[in-house]
Scaffold this active site. Sequence first.
Site, mmCIF file in Angstrom:
data_model
loop_
_atom_site.group_PDB
_atom_site.id
_atom_site.type_symbol
_atom_site.label_atom_id
_atom_site.label_comp_id
_atom_site.label_asym_id
_atom_site.label_seq_id
_atom_site.Cartn_x
_atom_site.Cartn_y
_atom_site.Cartn_z
ATOM 1 N N PRO A 85 0.823 -1.217 0.000
ATOM 2 C CA PRO A 85 0.000 0.000 0.000
ATOM 3 C C PRO A 85 0.854 1.262 0.000
ATOM 4 C CG PRO A 85 -0.779 -1.553 1.646
ATOM 5 C CD PRO A 85 0.539 -2.074 1.155
ATOM 6 N N GLU A 112 2.179 -8.254 8.431
ATOM 7 C CA GLU A 112 2.521 -6.823 8.388
ATOM 8 C C GLU A 112 3.399 -6.490 7.188
ATOM 9 O OE1 GLU A 112 1.216 -4.495 10.463
ATOM 10 O OE2 GLU A 112 0.012 -6.210 11.075
ATOM 11 N N ARG A 149 -2.708 -8.678 -20.574
ATOM 12 C CA ARG A 149 -3.707 -8.390 -21.606
ATOM 13 C C ARG A 149 -3.197 -7.415 -22.663
ATOM 14 N NH1 ARG A 149 -6.935 -4.058 -21.304
ATOM 15 N NH2 ARG A 149 -8.785 -5.208 -21.973
ATOM 16 N N ASP A 164 -9.714 1.094 -24.023
ATOM 17 C CA ASP A 164 -10.008 0.919 -22.605
ATOM 18 C C ASP A 164 -9.958 2.221 -21.841
ATOM 19 O OD1 ASP A 164 -10.326 -1.766 -22.768
ATOM 20 O OD2 ASP A 164 -8.261 -2.239 -22.238
#
Length: 239
Positions: A85, A112, A149, A164
């Site tokens: 994150p 963690e 992709r 897209d």
Amino acid sequence: MRYTVLTLFPGLIRPWLAESLLKKAQERGLIRVEVVDLRAFGLGRHRTVDDTPYGGGAGMVIRPDVAVAALESVLPADEVVLLSPAGEPFTQRVAEELSGKGHLVLLAGRYEGFDARVEAFATRVLSIGDYVLMGGEVAALAVLEATARLLPGVIGDPESHRQDSFVRGLLDYPHYTRPPEFRGLGVPEVLLSGDHQEVERWRRKEALRRTLALRPELLRQARVGPLEAQWLAELDRES
């Protein structure tokens, strides 16, 4: 292209690879995916991979000696991506950049996360969003799918990914299929008209309308032409 995913839970990754386009891409030799169990590099009889954090606190931290031993067993690689994150946002631009690599290693942590020293062995740290998951496997699969992709032959129509969301810095236009009416909700008349020029014009305007309504911050860096800039100003006045 070759992918290697390092994880404590290979069983979370392998079923995803055994379905749909990723399965076909592997069968056709377009991509190769290896899933490596970090626990195979664990210490002692119990294959220990983690320990308590220095300084105290909740949770367990994956040891650097275990993580780096696993990583070094699969090198060389063009990129070693640690999913966290705290990383750089994973965007379409980054996906396009990574899709040009030959071997991508994805480090998926748990608990963690990895000992901070593991970052020294990664070429980049990526985040798929401002939230915390139970582990890095979902993020690793997101990177794998978004990059695979883009490889030639992985999806049937190469034109589809050029349109897209985010490719031009805009959200995609809305899509419709049969039936023409569903529970009182119709399909825009222009899409039934057979006028391809008007359909294209409608789609470009709807992409602008959606982006302006839902993700206006994207417009600051979107690639729009003079006509689209004019439409955008009109849409902005209408809103």
